[in-house]
Design a protein around this motif. Structure first.
Motif, short mmCIF file in Angstrom:
data_model
loop_
_atom_site.label_atom_id
_atom_site.label_comp_id
_atom_site.label_asym_id
_atom_site.label_seq_id
_atom_site.Cartn_x
_atom_site.Cartn_y
_atom_site.Cartn_z
N ALA A 256 0.82 -1.21 0.00
CA ALA A 256 0.00 0.00 0.00
C ALA A 256 0.86 1.26 0.00
CB ALA A 256 -0.92 0.00 1.21
N GLU A 257 2.03 1.22 0.62
CA GLU A 257 2.90 2.39 0.71
C GLU A 257 3.79 2.56 -0.53
OE1 GLU A 257 3.67 2.25 5.52
OE2 GLU A 257 4.88 1.00 4.19
N LEU A 258 3.84 1.55 -1.37
CA LEU A 258 4.76 1.58 -2.51
C LEU A 258 4.46 2.72 -3.47
CD1 LEU A 258 7.01 0.25 -4.20
CD2 LEU A 258 5.24 -1.14 -5.26
N SER A 259 3.19 2.96 -3.75
CA SER A 259 2.81 3.95 -4.75
C SER A 259 3.33 5.34 -4.41
CB SER A 259 1.29 3.97 -4.89
OG SER A 259 0.92 4.96 -5.81
N GLU A 260 3.06 5.80 -3.20
CA GLU A 260 3.48 7.17 -2.87
C GLU A 260 4.99 7.27 -2.64
OE1 GLU A 260 2.63 7.81 1.82
OE2 GLU A 260 0.84 7.53 0.56
N ALA A 261 5.62 6.21 -2.15
CA ALA A 261 7.07 6.26 -1.97
C ALA A 261 7.79 6.28 -3.32
CB ALA A 261 7.53 5.06 -1.14
N LEU A 262 7.29 5.52 -4.27
CA LEU A 262 7.89 5.50 -5.60
C LEU A 262 7.60 6.80 -6.34
CD1 LEU A 262 9.63 3.62 -7.29
CD2 LEU A 262 7.57 2.66 -8.27
N ALA A 263 6.44 7.41 -6.07
CA ALA A 263 6.11 8.70 -6.68
C ALA A 263 7.08 9.78 -6.23
CB ALA A 263 4.67 9.09 -6.35
#
Length: 142
Positions: A79-86
């Motif tokens: 769930a945290e991957l999207s914003e961290a990669l952004a």
């Protein structure tokens, strides 16, 4: 002596049947062709036998066996991957993204990371590999 001239009908090529056949072929190909759009990432896979050191510093994303992600020093859930990669997307677009997946990682976790990279516009993705170790039978053969 005067010969009677035969009256010739004008020669015409009727194109109507030809046009009908062309339209039928066009309709046939339009109906029989499937218009399926596939989304795919353009991957630039590195050679696994002869690796080259990278001059630039790409962003490294690690996929663990447990389905967790590590970006830099931070450990992330799916769930945290999207914003961290952004947050790292601009650097990844410029220098590339290196994906280091554990050999026992679930395929869905790796695809999720590739999908997030594609969504963020990261097109230069490398999958990290390591050089295979020589076995004893390969080492013994001349």
């Amino acid at each position: 002596m005067r010969f009677a001239r035969r009256r010739r009908d004008p020669v015409e090529v009727n194109l109507t049947p030809l046009i009908d056949v062309v339209f039928l072929l066009l309709i046939f190909f339009m109906v029989s062709t499937t218009f399926e759009t596939r989304q795919a990432l353009e991957l630039e896979l590195p050679e696994s036998v002869a690796g080259v050191d990278l001059e630039l510093s790409p962003v490294t994303l690690v996929v663990t066996e447990q389905g967790r992600y590590r970006l830099g020093e931070r450990e992330l859930s799916a769930a945290e991957l999207s914003e961290a990669l952004a947050a790292e997307a601009e650097q990844a677009r410029m220098h590339g993204l290196v994906l280091e997946a554990d050999a026992r990682a679930v395929h869905a976790d790796v695809v999720r990371a590739l999908d997030q990279a594609g969504t963020l516009g990261i097109r230069q993705v490398r999958i990290a590999t390591r050089e295979p170790q020589a076995t004893s039978t390969q080492a013994e053969t001349p």
